[in-house]
Design a protein around this motif. Structure first.
Motif, PDB file in Angstrom:
ATOM      1  N   GLY A  99       0.538  -0.843   0.592  1.00 30.27           N
ATOM      2  CA  GLY A  99       0.254   0.111   0.249  1.00 30.27           C
ATOM      3  C   GLY A  99       1.333   1.014  -0.117  1.00 30.27           C
ATOM      4  N   GLU A 100       0.282   2.479   0.216  1.00 30.32           N
ATOM      5  CA  GLU A 100       0.654   3.795  -0.381  1.00 30.32           C
ATOM      6  C   GLU A 100       2.011   4.062   1.387  1.00 30.32           C
ATOM      7  N   SER A 101       1.227   2.916   2.491  1.00 35.71           N
ATOM      8  CA  SER A 101       2.231   3.101   3.772  1.00 35.71           C
ATOM      9  C   SER A 101       2.136   1.394   4.176  1.00 35.71           C
ATOM     10  N   ALA A 102       3.129   1.578   5.525  1.00 39.33           N
ATOM     11  CA  ALA A 102       3.370  -0.712   5.596  1.00 39.33           C
ATOM     12  C   ALA A 102       2.079  -0.641   6.670  1.00 39.33           C
ATOM     13  N   SER A 103       1.356   0.485   6.922  1.00 37.52           N
ATOM     14  CA  SER A 103       0.136   0.117   7.277  1.00 37.52           C
ATOM     15  C   SER A 103      -1.583  -0.171   6.866  1.00 37.52           C
ATOM     16  N   ASP A 104      -0.956   0.225   5.224  1.00 40.07           N
ATOM     17  CA  ASP A 104      -2.197  -0.366   3.734  1.00 40.07           C
ATOM     18  C   ASP A 104      -1.302  -1.567   2.930  1.00 40.07           C
ATOM     19  N   ASN A 105      -0.381  -2.050   3.803  1.00 39.74           N
ATOM     20  CA  ASN A 105      -0.209  -2.880   2.801  1.00 39.74           C
ATOM     21  C   ASN A 105      -1.856  -4.028   3.460  1.00 39.74           C
ATOM     22  N   THR A 106      -1.384  -5.514   2.727  1.00 36.94           N
ATOM     23  CA  THR A 106      -2.463  -6.477   2.804  1.00 36.94           C
ATOM     24  C   THR A 106      -2.127  -7.875   1.942  1.00 36.94           C
ATOM     25  N   TYR A 107      -2.489  -9.123   3.387  1.00 34.09           N
ATOM     26  CA  TYR A 107      -1.867 -10.072   2.621  1.00 34.09           C
ATOM     27  C   TYR A 107      -3.181 -10.405   2.053  1.00 34.09           C
ATOM     28  N   VAL A 108      -2.356 -11.459   1.252  1.00 37.70           N
ATOM     29  CA  VAL A 108      -3.459 -12.003   0.192  1.00 37.70           C
ATOM     30  C   VAL A 108      -2.736 -13.497  -0.118  1.00 37.70           C
ATOM     31  N   PHE A 109      -3.826 -14.765   0.102  1.00 37.02           N
ATOM     32  CA  PHE A 109      -4.189 -15.751   0.297  1.00 37.02           C
ATOM     33  C   PHE A 109      -5.123 -16.705  -0.751  1.00 37.02           C
ATOM     34  N   THR A 110      -4.169 -17.828  -1.004  1.00 38.30           N
ATOM     35  CA  THR A 110      -4.729 -18.674  -1.919  1.00 38.30           C
ATOM     36  C   THR A 110      -4.738 -19.749  -1.689  1.00 38.30           C
ATOM     37  N   THR A 111      -5.930 -20.694  -2.293  1.00 35.72           N
ATOM     38  CA  THR A 111      -6.600 -21.605  -1.294  1.00 35.72           C
ATOM     39  C   THR A 111      -5.855 -22.562  -2.309  1.00 35.72           C
ATOM     40  N   GLN A 112      -5.850 -24.606  -2.025  1.00 34.04           N
ATOM     41  CA  GLN A 112      -5.340 -24.810  -3.116  1.00 34.04           C
ATOM     42  C   GLN A 112      -6.721 -25.274  -4.183  1.00 34.04           C
ATOM     43  N   THR A 113      -7.867 -24.894  -4.110  1.00 33.32           N
ATOM     44  CA  THR A 113      -8.620 -25.252  -5.228  1.00 33.32           C
ATOM     45  C   THR A 113      -9.005 -23.248  -5.758  1.00 33.32           C
TER      46      THR A 113
END
Length: 194
Positions: A99-113
Motif C-alpha cells: 500500500g501507500e504506507s506499511a499500514s496499508d499493506n494487505t496479505y492475500v492468500f490462495t487456497t488449493q482450490t
C-alpha cells in the motif's frame, strides 16, 4: 447419489468469470451422504480415489455448504453430506500487496482450490488447535482463515512458516507473540513459551 448426475446439475453454475453460486439460498432436501472426503492435506477423494481434475474439485468447492459441524455439497435440487477431516480449504500460497504506507499493506492468500482471500477484517483469522494427526506435542494453536461464509482454511505448514518469517515478535505474558499487519489490522499468528 451419483457424482456424475450431481456434476450435471451444476453445469453453468460457476466459473472463474462468474460469481459463486448462492448456495446459502438453496435449501433442497437432504439426499444422504456420499463417500466424498476432503483429507487433512486438502486433497479430495471420491470412493477412496483422489479426484484428479482440478476443475471438478473447484466446481464442487463452489457449492460447498456448512451447517453446524457438517458439510454438504448442494445444488438447487439436491443436498449430499460429505466428510471433511479438518477444513475444506488449505492455504498454499500468499503474497503481500504493498500500500501507500506499511499500514496499508494487505496479505492475500490462495487456497488449493484457487480461492483468493484478502485479509482485511479482524474476524477472518483465528487461532485454533489443529486435529491430533497434525498437531505438535504441545497442541499449539495455529492460524485458520475464513475463505467465505463459514468455510475455513488451515494454513499449510510451509505457508505458516513463511508468514512467521515476516511476523513481528513481541514479548507477551510468559513468551513471545508473532503477528502481522494487514489492511491496518494486527493479526496474531501464534505464541511460544519461553
Amino acid at each position: 447419489m451419483d457424482l456424475t448426475r450431481f456434476q450435471q446439475q451444476l453445469k453453468g453454475t460457476s466459473s472463474k468469470t462468474r460469481p459463486l453460486p448462492p448456495v446459502e439460498q438453496w435449501n433442497p432436501d437432504f439426499c444422504g451422504d456420499i463417500n466424498l472426503t476432503i483429507a487433512l492435506d486438502g486433497r479430495w477423494f471420491y470412493e477412496g480415489s483422489p479426484i484428479g481434475r482440478a476443475s471438478l474439485v473447484q466446481l464442487f468447492a463452489s457449492v460447498l455448504k456448512r451447517e453446524g459441524d457438517k458439510y454438504f455439497l448442494v445444488t438447487p435440487v439436491e443436498k449430499v453430506g460429505i466428510t471433511v477431516e479438518d477444513t475444506p480449504f488449505l492455504v498454499t500460497q500468499w503474497h503481500r500487496e504493498q500500500g501507500e504506507s506499511a499500514s496499508d499493506n494487505t496479505y492475500v492468500f490462495t487456497t488449493q482450490t484457487g480461492d483468493i482471500v484478502r485479509l482485511e477484517r479482524s474476524d477472518q483469522l483465528k487461532l485454533r488447535v489443529p486435529p491430533k494427526a497434525i498437531q505438535d506435542p504441545e497442541a499449539t494453536p495455529i492460524p485458520y482463515l475464513c475463505v467465505r461464509r463459514n468455510l475455513w482454511a488451515r494454513l499449510h505448514q510451509n505457508t505458516y512458516y513463511q508468514l512467521l518469517e515476516q511476523a513481528d515478535e513481541k514479548p507477551h505474558d510468559a513468551g513471545t507473540q508473532f503477528s502481522i499487519q494487514s489492511n491496518g489490522i494486527t493479526f496474531i499468528l501464534g505464541e511460544v513459551s519461553n
